[in-house]
Design a protein around this motif. Structure first.
Motif, PDB file in Angstrom:
ATOM      1  N   GLY A 569       0.818  -1.209   0.000  1.00  0.00           N
ATOM      2  CA  GLY A 569       0.000   0.000   0.000  1.00  0.00           C
ATOM      3  C   GLY A 569       0.853   1.260   0.000  1.00  0.00           C
ATOM      4  O   GLY A 569       0.498   2.262  -0.630  1.00  0.00           O
ATOM      5  N   CYS A 570       1.991   1.211   0.686  1.00  0.00           N
ATOM      6  CA  CYS A 570       2.897   2.364   0.694  1.00  0.00           C
ATOM      7  C   CYS A 570       3.454   2.620  -0.708  1.00  0.00           C
ATOM      8  O   CYS A 570       3.583   3.776  -1.133  1.00  0.00           O
ATOM      9  N   VAL A 571       3.777   1.544  -1.438  1.00  0.00           N
ATOM     10  CA  VAL A 571       4.255   1.707  -2.809  1.00  0.00           C
ATOM     11  C   VAL A 571       3.138   2.268  -3.681  1.00  0.00           C
ATOM     12  O   VAL A 571       3.370   3.136  -4.542  1.00  0.00           O
ATOM     13  N   ASP A 572       1.911   1.790  -3.463  1.00  0.00           N
ATOM     14  CA  ASP A 572       0.774   2.351  -4.205  1.00  0.00           C
ATOM     15  C   ASP A 572       0.635   3.845  -3.933  1.00  0.00           C
ATOM     16  O   ASP A 572       0.375   4.642  -4.850  1.00  0.00           O
ATOM     17  N   ALA A 573       0.821   4.245  -2.665  1.00  0.00           N
ATOM     18  CA  ALA A 573       0.731   5.667  -2.329  1.00  0.00           C
ATOM     19  C   ALA A 573       1.840   6.454  -3.009  1.00  0.00           C
ATOM     20  O   ALA A 573       1.635   7.588  -3.458  1.00  0.00           O
ATOM     21  N   ALA A 574       3.036   5.849  -3.095  1.00  0.00           N
ATOM     22  CA  ALA A 574       4.152   6.510  -3.783  1.00  0.00           C
ATOM     23  C   ALA A 574       3.844   6.724  -5.252  1.00  0.00           C
ATOM     24  O   ALA A 574       4.366   7.658  -5.876  1.00  0.00           O
ATOM     25  N   CYS A 575       3.001   5.878  -5.781  1.00  0.00           N
ATOM     26  CA  CYS A 575       2.639   5.985  -7.200  1.00  0.00           C
ATOM     27  C   CYS A 575       1.354   6.776  -7.413  1.00  0.00           C
ATOM     28  O   CYS A 575       0.809   6.794  -8.523  1.00  0.00           O
ATOM     29  N   GLY A 576       0.862   7.418  -6.347  1.00  0.00           N
ATOM     30  CA  GLY A 576      -0.248   8.344  -6.507  1.00  0.00           C
ATOM     31  C   GLY A 576      -1.577   7.905  -5.963  1.00  0.00           C
ATOM     32  O   GLY A 576      -2.564   8.639  -6.073  1.00  0.00           O
ATOM     33  N   ARG A 577      -1.663   6.730  -5.342  1.00  0.00           N
ATOM     34  CA  ARG A 577      -2.953   6.272  -4.838  1.00  0.00           C
ATOM     35  C   ARG A 577      -3.361   7.077  -3.606  1.00  0.00           C
ATOM     36  O   ARG A 577      -2.531   7.461  -2.791  1.00  0.00           O
ATOM     37  N   ARG A 578      -4.658   7.300  -3.426  1.00  0.00           N
ATOM     38  CA  ARG A 578      -5.173   8.087  -2.309  1.00  0.00           C
ATOM     39  C   ARG A 578      -5.112   7.301  -1.008  1.00  0.00           C
ATOM     40  O   ARG A 578      -5.288   6.076  -1.005  1.00  0.00           O
ATOM     41  N   PRO A 579      -4.900   7.967   0.134  1.00  0.00           N
ATOM     42  CA  PRO A 579      -4.895   7.271   1.416  1.00  0.00           C
ATOM     43  C   PRO A 579      -6.179   6.494   1.684  1.00  0.00           C
ATOM     44  O   PRO A 579      -6.138   5.410   2.272  1.00  0.00           O
ATOM     45  N   ALA A 580      -7.318   7.023   1.256  1.00  0.00           N
ATOM     46  CA  ALA A 580      -8.600   6.362   1.516  1.00  0.00           C
ATOM     47  C   ALA A 580      -8.701   5.005   0.831  1.00  0.00           C
ATOM     48  O   ALA A 580      -9.539   4.174   1.203  1.00  0.00           O
TER      49      ALA A 580
END
Length: 592
Positions: A569-580
């Motif tokens: 999930g942290c990698v997804d966030a690094a690639c622009g995914r929203r925290p929600a």
């Protein structure tokens, strides 16, 4: 009108004080929970958040979390920002040690008193009122000399803090100054703590891990430099915890000289005394990690819990500066988890609905550790029902770090996983009265909500923080796999903290170069609980981390919005995914 009272407990540090009562029935970690420069409670998860300790009589059940709490309290006392007295419901090692250091090294102290549970609960009712402390007596209002002569202390069932310590010939030589002033002062500190613990003798330890190398302010540096200048030398192999800066690169990183210089000098004071500059909060990743049954003296909360629980070594949760005193003498109190009977579980936590349900990512372990730690604030738990998961060393590290953030207990057991818990009988004995708490996966939703304290409507994050505790080589390898063929979003920083040794191995394996191409920055020597601006940029509004520990402490330490997620999930966030969108599938299924 405030009800008048007179209570009597045991004064572990004697003295007189008065002030307003600042009281809570929840334990508090001073490191990450109290600002050492202002006295404000900055743990945003604590009921006292935003209140100030300066001039107050602080009443809490005990401390929790970091071993560095003693250093924070020392700074508060030396800059006159601390409480005028402290009252606990049970013996409190870390914070009491901070007062003892102030007294032994600087001649400055405050009263420390422990009350019985019923009296402590009565005291809580007077939060905000004027209270006086004199020796073991605690009474409401201002002292009245005539009335005080009529007060007779009642008998307490608490163990007295004046046990006789049997000293070896070497111990006595330390006290007599045969080995110099640093060893003499260190032995005095060790004996005072042994007395507080109710130990009757000291014991040899094979190695030490020092957490007092974290710079909490001028007092922490002054203690280390005094001991060094007094001729202090470690007598056992001694590793050093993470320090407050990346010693080799802090100037290039833009860290202010006002922090970088004294923090680096503090580290140098310890290496001057013979400690090894390992600079890692995960000493269990080093080749020198202790074995099953080995008697050691480690500080740093996550390391203590891991050593006891996962390695089966034996150490107390040593406060900062006591770790140093033990390293300089090689002698420790024979008490706490060093003794077999004190390693028994006193609470059973059963995960009752895991069978047949998928827990498909690593976020489970810090959430479970955080929840179990909340349930067992001062008790050693036995966790039942996780056997089928076969957690890795990194999983247990994440569980333990989150557990140690909210519990003062020095260890946990997981049935069928940790070395002393092959069966429940191994760690509970024949005690059928031990309390059992049943939990379900859906109960971890509360931990998720607590650790995701940022604004629910936020669209993006500015920093992905990894490595609290320090990343292992296997975690770096997993991160590389997750980042392959992905593109980091503009405006998002991804930073990993790890030990020097781990970074060297990752570099040799080509992982550092690969991850740097993705946009990952590596930081060694220090860890996230010590990192602030400019590394955490002022423009960063929100942080995502896979660390339950940092998700808890981070809001108070940085003032940023915080979100918790799995490593993927942290990698997804690094690639622009929203925290929600980072809620793990296994938890989302439970919450439906």
């Amino acid at each position: 009108m405030t009800k008048r009272f007179h209570l009597h407990g045991h004064a572990y540090v004697d003295g007189k004080a008065s002030g307003r009562l600042l009281a809570s029935n929840l334990e508090l970690s001073f490191w990450g929970g109290v600002d050492p420069q202002t006295g404000e409670v900055i743990d945003r998860h604590h009921p006292l958040s935003g209140r100030n300790l300066q001039g107050a009589i602080l009443a809490i059940p005990g401390g929790r979390g970091s071993c560095s709490g003693s250093g924070v309290l020392l700074e508060l006392l030396m800059n006159d920002r601390g409480p005028t007295a402290m009252v606990f419901q049970r013996r409190e090692d870390i914070l009491t040690l901070g007062v003892m250091i102030a007294e032994e090294i600087f001649g400055k102290a405050i009263p420390v008193v422990t009350l019985e549970a019923t009296d402590f609960c009565q005291l809580l009712e007077s939060d905000g009122c004027q209270v006086c402390v004199e020796g073991g007596d605690i009474f409401s209002g201002e002292p009245d000399p005539n009335q005080r002569q009529l007060l007779h202390p009642k008998t307490s069932h608490l163990s007295p803090p004046d046990a006789e310590i049997r000293l070896s010939e070497l111990d006595q030589q330390f006290l007599d100054g045969v080995y110099g002033e640093a060893a003499r002062a260190s032995m005095r500190i060790v004996i005072r703590m042994a007395t507080l613990l109710g130990a009757t003798e000291l014991m040899d330890i094979s190695q030490a891990h020092i957490d007092a190398c974290i710079y909490t302010g001028p007092a922490s540096l002054a203690v280390a430099q005094k001991l060094r200048d007094w001729g202090g030398r470690v007598r056992v192999p001694t590793s050093l915890n993470s320090i407050s800066v990346d010693q080799r690169r802090w100037r290039a990183q833009g860290v202010a000289v006002e922090l970088g210089t004294p923090a680096s000098r503090l580290a140098e004071a310890f290496t001057d005394m013979g400690a090894t500059p390992t600079f890692t909060c995960a000493p269990y990743q080093l080749e020198t990690a202790p074995g099953l049954g080995e008697q050691i003296a480690w500080a740093e909360s996550n390391a203590v819990v891991y050593a006891n629980s996962v390695l089966g070594a034996r150490t107390m949760k040593y406060p900062d500066f006591l770790d140093t005193a033990i390293a300089l003498t090689g002698r420790a109190p024979k008490a706490g988890p060093h003794v077999e009977t004190n390693r028994r579980a006193t609470l059973v936590v059963r995960l009752v609905d895991l069978q047949g349900r998928d827990v498909d990512d690593d976020s489970f372990y810090p959430l479970m550790g955080y929840h179990v730690g909340t349930l067992s604030s001062s008790q050693i738990p036995l966790v039942v029902g996780m056997e089928s998961l076969a957690p890795s060393k990194d999983d247990l590290k994440a569980f333990g770090a989150a557990f140690a953030t909210v519990s003062s207990a020095p260890m946990f057991h997981i049935q069928g996983v940790t070395p002393e818990a092959s069966s429940s009988h191994d760690v509970t004995g024949a005690d059928s009265s031990i309390r059992t708490v049943d939990i379900k996966l859906e109960d971890l939703a509360g931990a998720w909500t607590s650790l995701n304290s940022g604004s629910p409507g936020r669209q993006h994050v500015g920093l992905v923080s990894l490595g609290n505790p320090h990343f292992s080589l296997s975690e770096i390898r997993t991160l590389a796999q997750l980042c392959r063929n992905r593109t980091k979003a503009e405006g998002v920083s991804v930073m990993v903290t790890c030990g020097r040794a781990t970074h060297g191995l990752a570099e040799q394996a080509g992982l550092v170069g690969e991850l740097e191409s993705f946009g990952v920055q590596f930081i060694t020597d220090t860890c996230w609980c010590m990192i602030g601006e400019p590394i955490v940029g002022s423009s960063v509004a929100a942080v995502v981390t896979n660390s339950g520990k940092y998700a808890h402490y981070g809001p108070g330490l940085t003032g940023k919005d915080f979100y918790f997620a799995s490593l993927a999930g942290c990698v997804d966030a690094a690639c622009g995914r929203r925290p929600a969108d980072l809620v793990p599938g296994w938890l989302a299924r439970c919450m439906r």
